[in-house]
Scaffold this motif. Structure first.
Motif, mmCIF file in Angstrom:
data_model
loop_
_atom_site.group_PDB
_atom_site.id
_atom_site.type_symbol
_atom_site.label_atom_id
_atom_site.label_comp_id
_atom_site.label_asym_id
_atom_site.label_seq_id
_atom_site.Cartn_x
_atom_site.Cartn_y
_atom_site.Cartn_z
ATOM 1 N N LEU A 66 -17.040 16.511 6.608
ATOM 2 C CA LEU A 66 -17.006 16.866 5.122
ATOM 3 C C LEU A 66 -15.650 17.840 4.822
ATOM 4 N N ILE A 67 -15.373 18.214 5.733
ATOM 5 C CA ILE A 67 -14.275 19.210 5.355
ATOM 6 C C ILE A 67 -12.929 18.458 5.606
ATOM 7 N N GLY A 68 -12.882 17.700 6.904
ATOM 8 C CA GLY A 68 -11.699 17.094 7.168
ATOM 9 C C GLY A 68 -11.356 15.888 6.381
ATOM 10 N N LYS A 69 -12.206 15.176 5.701
ATOM 11 C CA LYS A 69 -12.170 14.032 5.238
ATOM 12 C C LYS A 69 -10.905 13.701 4.307
ATOM 13 N N ASP A 70 -10.597 14.742 3.388
ATOM 14 C CA ASP A 70 -9.374 14.582 2.616
ATOM 15 C C ASP A 70 -8.173 15.170 3.320
ATOM 16 N N GLY A 71 -7.970 15.428 4.834
ATOM 17 C CA GLY A 71 -6.708 15.967 5.124
ATOM 18 C C GLY A 71 -6.383 17.222 4.976
ATOM 19 N N LYS A 72 -7.104 17.966 4.045
ATOM 20 C CA LYS A 72 -6.789 19.203 3.772
ATOM 21 C C LYS A 72 -7.602 20.307 4.150
ATOM 22 N N LEU A 73 -6.997 21.549 4.382
ATOM 23 C CA LEU A 73 -7.865 22.783 4.673
ATOM 24 C C LEU A 73 -7.637 23.519 3.289
ATOM 25 N N THR A 74 -8.572 23.615 2.437
ATOM 26 C CA THR A 74 -8.518 24.424 0.894
ATOM 27 C C THR A 74 -8.879 25.950 1.290
ATOM 28 N N LYS B 211 -3.067 23.548 13.487
ATOM 29 C CA LYS B 211 -3.744 23.442 14.678
ATOM 30 C C LYS B 211 -4.711 22.420 14.628
ATOM 31 N N LEU B 212 -5.425 22.471 13.335
ATOM 32 C CA LEU B 212 -6.272 21.477 12.974
ATOM 33 C C LEU B 212 -6.217 20.429 12.555
ATOM 34 N N ASP C 186 -3.686 23.887 1.636
ATOM 35 C CA ASP C 186 -3.912 23.618 0.151
ATOM 36 C C ASP C 186 -4.359 24.974 -0.389
ATOM 37 N N VAL C 187 -3.574 25.703 -0.770
ATOM 38 C CA VAL C 187 -3.690 27.229 -1.115
ATOM 39 C C VAL C 187 -4.254 27.357 -2.587
ATOM 40 N N GLN C 188 -5.331 27.934 -2.981
ATOM 41 C CA GLN C 188 -5.908 27.787 -4.046
ATOM 42 C C GLN C 188 -6.029 29.676 -4.558
ATOM 43 N N VAL C 189 -5.195 30.154 -5.415
ATOM 44 C CA VAL C 189 -5.312 31.462 -5.875
ATOM 45 C C VAL C 189 -6.579 31.664 -6.841
ATOM 46 N N THR C 190 -7.233 32.680 -6.730
ATOM 47 C CA THR C 190 -8.612 32.874 -7.517
ATOM 48 C C THR C 190 -8.524 34.373 -7.658
ATOM 49 N N SER C 191 -9.264 34.828 -8.631
ATOM 50 C CA SER C 191 -9.678 35.983 -8.859
ATOM 51 C C SER C 191 -10.538 36.813 -7.825
ATOM 52 N N TRP C 192 -10.596 37.991 -7.504
ATOM 53 C CA TRP C 192 -11.269 38.869 -6.344
ATOM 54 C C TRP C 192 -12.760 38.654 -6.496
ATOM 55 N N GLU C 193 -13.353 38.474 -7.791
ATOM 56 C CA GLU C 193 -14.590 38.590 -7.772
ATOM 57 C C GLU C 193 -15.145 37.047 -7.814
ATOM 58 N N ASN C 194 -14.137 36.128 -7.847
ATOM 59 C CA ASN C 194 -14.809 34.560 -7.812
ATOM 60 C C ASN C 194 -14.652 34.079 -6.498
ATOM 61 N N TRP C 195 -14.009 34.572 -5.494
ATOM 62 C CA TRP C 195 -14.160 33.836 -4.114
ATOM 63 C C TRP C 195 -15.493 33.681 -3.627
ATOM 64 N N PRO C 196 -16.517 34.671 -3.821
ATOM 65 C CA PRO C 196 -17.691 34.435 -3.002
ATOM 66 C C PRO C 196 -18.423 33.271 -3.641
#
Length: 348
Positions: free
Chosen positions: A81-89, A123-124, A129-139
């Motif tokens: 489910l993680i690798g199917k789009d070829g990205k590590l988000t 390696k994988l 794919d880098v996504q910038v978020t606010s600190w309180e939102n990552w969890p």
């Protein structure tokens, strides 16, 4: 590299606020200052900074990152489910130089955290794919599946392991910084009595100061006054102008400023997990199987030397780990016992 800057800047009052213990998701999120705009470089400003520690910091959008070769065996272990789009988000908060911050174009996230994420993605066999978020939102966004991993100076603790799994990659310390002319030597609660200290709300460093204040009050001594600012620039301006006595922040950030400014110095260091010890780790939703794969990828880049080159590039070699470990709720107590046995000030 896909970017999302919505919600990056956290709204906080500029005035001093009362110190309170933040519960809920904020308690899960505290290692770096959640609202800091750390780069403090105007668009079109200097592209490199030569520091007194011998590091030449590249703050331009063109990072020419250190890369790693794909490991087919590791790539095959990535959950489908993680690798199917070829990205590590990967989520990051871009709030603490030199860990994760915005380049001189004021939009490209760069720093050691993203360099390490790049090695793991390589390696994988995945695109980063880098996504910038606010600190309180990552969890919440990691729980909802928006992010596959978080690389943003997140420390492991007993609350977070209930929801997330971790792959350790760096030692975790906080630094106290003060004006260069000061004589402070911060080792514990007694050393902050009566001082004005700036700190990020909802962070590990705030939890440490609140605990130290409680200890001071129990001794009948004056607690420190905690002060909160809306950005890293405001925080450092308050410190350099004398409106605060100390600032507590991720140790790499305090070292960076000590080596690139003439008016500040590091006056103390404390483990981010005080009174225990902790590590900085890639953070992933509990039980989905990715954290062990990230640990294997990290151990591969530790072995081939690319990990060490990344830390050296950002002046963080003293926080290197000899190996990455997968930390979960099931083995958390055991890893704490191991880290507590390590010498003070050394990576465990």
């Amino acid at each position: 590299m896909a970017l999302s800057t919505s919600g990056l800047r956290r709204s906080r009052a500029l005035d001093v606020l009362p110190a309170v213990v933040l519960l809920g998701t904020a308690a899960l999120a505290g290692c770096a200052d959640p609202g800091a705009s750390a780069a403090s470089n105007p668009s079109g400003g200097a592209q490199t900074t030569a520091a007194r520690n011998g590091v030449v910091y590249n703050t331009s959008p063109d990072q020419q990152r250190i890369r790693a070769e794909k490991d087919a065996a590791l790539a095959a272990k990535v959950p489908a489910l993680i690798g199917k789009d070829g990205k590590l988000t990967v989520a990051t908060t871009a709030g603490s130089i030199p860990l994760s911050f915005h380049a001189t174009d004021d939009k490209t996230p760069i720093g050691s955290e993203l360099d390490i994420a790049q090695l793991v993605a390589d390696k994988l066999g995945l695109e980063l794919d880098v996504q910038v978020t606010s600190w309180e939102n990552w969890p919440l966004k990691t729980q909802s599946g928006d992010f596959e991993a978080v690389f943003s100076n997140v420390g492991v603790n007993k609350d977070r392991v209930k929801l997330f799994d971790f792959a350790s990659y760096r030692a975790a310390y906080m630094g106290f910084e003060a004006k260069k002319s000061s004589t402070y030597d911060i080792k514990g609660a007694d050393d902050i009595s009566g001082l004005k200290i700036s700190v990020g709300s909802g962070t590990n460093q705030e939890k440490i100061l609140l605990a130290w204040n409680k200890e001071l009050e129990g001794k009948g001594k004056a607690p420190a006054t905690l002060q909160y600012y809306s950005s890293d620039a405001d925080t450092i301006l308050a410190l350099s102008s004398g409106r605060t006595d100390l600032n507590i922040a991720p140790y790499p950030s305090t070292v960076y400023r000590e080596n690139t400014r003439d008016d500040l110095r590091v006056v103390g260091k404390v483990n981010a997990g005080w009174p225990s010890e902790t590590l900085v780790a890639a953070t992933r939703l509990r039980g989905n199987g990715l954290a062990p794969v990230i640990s294997e990828a990290l151990n591969s880049v530790i072995k081939d030397g690319s990990y060490g080159k990344v830390l050296e590039r950002w002046g963080l070699s003293e926080e290197a780990l000899p190996e990455s470990k997968t930390i979960t709720e099931e083995n958390f107590a055991a890893t704490q016992a191991t880290s507590s046995a390590a010498p003070s000030g050394k990576a465990s």
